[in-house]
Design an enzyme around this catalytic site. Structure first.
Site, PDB file in Angstrom:
ATOM      1  N   ARG A  95      26.959  28.579  41.255  1.00 46.06           N
ATOM      2  CA  ARG A  95      26.863  29.332  42.620  1.00 46.06           C
ATOM      3  C   ARG A  95      27.927  29.295  43.409  1.00 46.06           C
ATOM      4  O   ARG A  95      29.018  28.809  42.986  1.00 46.06           O
ATOM      5  CB  ARG A  95      25.606  28.483  43.450  1.00 46.06           C
ATOM      6  CG  ARG A  95      25.947  27.253  44.085  1.00 46.06           C
ATOM      7  CD  ARG A  95      24.957  26.787  45.123  1.00 46.06           C
ATOM      8  NE  ARG A  95      25.156  25.266  45.282  1.00 46.06           N
ATOM      9  CZ  ARG A  95      26.280  24.754  46.067  1.00 46.06           C
ATOM     10  NH1 ARG A  95      27.343  25.403  46.491  1.00 46.06           N
ATOM     11  NH2 ARG A  95      26.468  23.650  46.312  1.00 46.06           N
ATOM     12  N   GLY A  96      27.955  30.210  44.533  1.00 45.44           N
ATOM     13  CA  GLY A  96      29.221  30.082  45.499  1.00 45.44           C
ATOM     14  C   GLY A  96      28.893  28.835  46.534  1.00 45.44           C
ATOM     15  O   GLY A  96      28.110  28.031  46.424  1.00 45.44           O
ATOM     16  N   THR A 100      26.998  20.509  48.572  1.00 41.66           N
ATOM     17  CA  THR A 100      26.019  20.016  49.545  1.00 41.66           C
ATOM     18  C   THR A 100      24.856  18.993  48.730  1.00 41.66           C
ATOM     19  O   THR A 100      25.108  18.959  47.699  1.00 41.66           O
ATOM     20  CB  THR A 100      25.352  21.599  49.775  1.00 41.66           C
ATOM     21  OG1 THR A 100      24.196  21.161  50.845  1.00 41.66           O
ATOM     22  CG2 THR A 100      24.341  22.184  48.801  1.00 41.66           C
ATOM     23  N   HIS A 102      20.689  18.295  48.287  1.00 42.75           N
ATOM     24  CA  HIS A 102      19.427  18.572  48.442  1.00 42.75           C
ATOM     25  C   HIS A 102      18.524  17.392  48.169  1.00 42.75           C
ATOM     26  O   HIS A 102      18.815  16.347  47.216  1.00 42.75           O
ATOM     27  CB  HIS A 102      19.005  19.646  47.282  1.00 42.75           C
ATOM     28  CG  HIS A 102      19.771  20.841  47.128  1.00 42.75           C
ATOM     29  ND1 HIS A 102      19.769  21.737  48.210  1.00 42.75           N
ATOM     30  CD2 HIS A 102      20.600  21.440  46.213  1.00 42.75           C
ATOM     31  CE1 HIS A 102      20.709  22.542  47.950  1.00 42.75           C
ATOM     32  NE2 HIS A 102      21.161  22.575  46.746  1.00 42.75           N
ATOM     33  N   MET A 169      23.876  27.956  52.381  1.00 45.89           N
ATOM     34  CA  MET A 169      23.534  28.963  51.337  1.00 45.89           C
ATOM     35  C   MET A 169      24.546  28.956  50.304  1.00 45.89           C
ATOM     36  O   MET A 169      25.825  28.892  50.554  1.00 45.89           O
ATOM     37  CB  MET A 169      23.495  30.275  52.134  1.00 45.89           C
ATOM     38  CG  MET A 169      22.270  30.370  53.109  1.00 45.89           C
ATOM     39  SD  MET A 169      22.008  32.081  53.845  1.00 45.89           S
ATOM     40  CE  MET A 169      20.657  31.555  55.033  1.00 45.89           C
ATOM     41  N   GLY A 181      20.461  30.198  46.486  1.00 41.83           N
ATOM     42  CA  GLY A 181      19.733  30.785  47.752  1.00 41.83           C
ATOM     43  C   GLY A 181      20.077  29.775  48.848  1.00 41.83           C
ATOM     44  O   GLY A 181      21.254  29.615  49.167  1.00 41.83           O
ATOM     45  N   CYS A 199      29.823  21.269  52.611  1.00 45.09           N
ATOM     46  CA  CYS A 199      30.270  22.687  52.523  1.00 45.09           C
ATOM     47  C   CYS A 199      31.833  22.867  52.548  1.00 45.09           C
ATOM     48  O   CYS A 199      32.241  23.829  52.805  1.00 45.09           O
ATOM     49  CB  CYS A 199      29.618  23.763  53.403  1.00 45.09           C
ATOM     50  SG  CYS A 199      27.969  23.724  53.435  1.00 45.09           S
TER      51      CYS A 199
END
Length: 243
Positions: A95-96, A100, A102, A169, A181, A199
């Protein structure tokens, strides 16, 4: 025409399994598009809009750090051995975005959409995802905003020293099919963010709905508002169906 999006709540799911599911749904859609466009080219039929199937997946993950494809490993402040000791998984992803976290108490949303059936504009797609989050947290009395030059949703982004991110995101798009997402902190244990530079932004904090409001919010209530706002912003209809 209003698009139909298949919604599925995966509940608690290990990150790798959710990633595999997204990859499968994306590849199936790409294969459908390629085959349909081949048929259209041979037969001069142009109505191929219905060949792909939109999905929106919700889940929570056991504790995991994920690194975007352009992310920097120096933004991870603990070793993989230390992660293992703390029971935290680690995945470099496609992903970009950067690093991060979760974990439980966080709603992760994975839209697998064919943007050719909405609009072919990644910037607009990201702004619309942000709008879904902004409307959702407003439903709980929290004012979310955009931060210039940065994706995600922030609280007080223009007040130096008060900026804090409530939703991260990072997306991937291939042949206009999206995956990955957003990650909205609801009742997330924010101490996990102490072991990374979230980030890749060193001078800004991370927050959650619970931290902003002062008490935990039922995850189910937030999911319902997310679904309602997703339908409104993307002008679509969520339907529950099997994969």
């Amino acid at each position: 025409m209003e698009q139909e999006v298949v919604f599925l709540d995966l509940a608690m799911m290990e990150y790798g399994l959710a990633w595999e599911l997204q990859e499968r749904l994306m590849k199936e859609n790409i294969q459908r598009k390629v085959a349909a466009k081949g048929i259209a080219a041979r037969t001069q039929l142009n109505d191929i809009d219905s060949v792909t199937r939109h999905h929106l997946l919700f889940c929570e993950h056991p504790p995991v750090y994920t690194l975007g494809k352009s992310g920097k490993t120096e933004n991870i402040l603990i070793s993989e051995e230390q992660m293992a000791e703390k029971g935290i998984a680690y995945y470099p992803t496609n992903r970009g975005g950067d690093i991060t976290f979760h974990g439980p108490g966080q709603i992760v949303g994975y839209p697998i959409l064919d943007l050719e059936r909405f609009y072919t504009d990644i910037g607009k797609y990201l702004r619309n995802l942000e709008e879904v989050i902004i409307r959702t947290i407003a439903d709980f009395g929290v004012k979310g905003e955009r931060s210039k030059g940065e994706t995600g949703v922030w609280i007080e982004p223009d007040i130096k020293g008060r900026e804090r991110k409530i939703c991260a995101m990072g997306v991937r798009c291939s042949r206009w099919i999206t995956m990955h997402g957003f990650a909205l902190n609801v009742n997330t244990d924010l101490s996990y963010f102490n072991h990374i530079i979230p980030c890749g932004i060193a001078d800004k904090k991370v927050t959650s709905l619970e931290a902003e409001i002062g008490y935990p919010i039922p995850i189910a209530d937030v999911k319902q508002q997310l679904k309602t706002n997703f339908e409104d912003v993307f002008e679509c209809r969520l339907v529950t169906a099997g994969l």
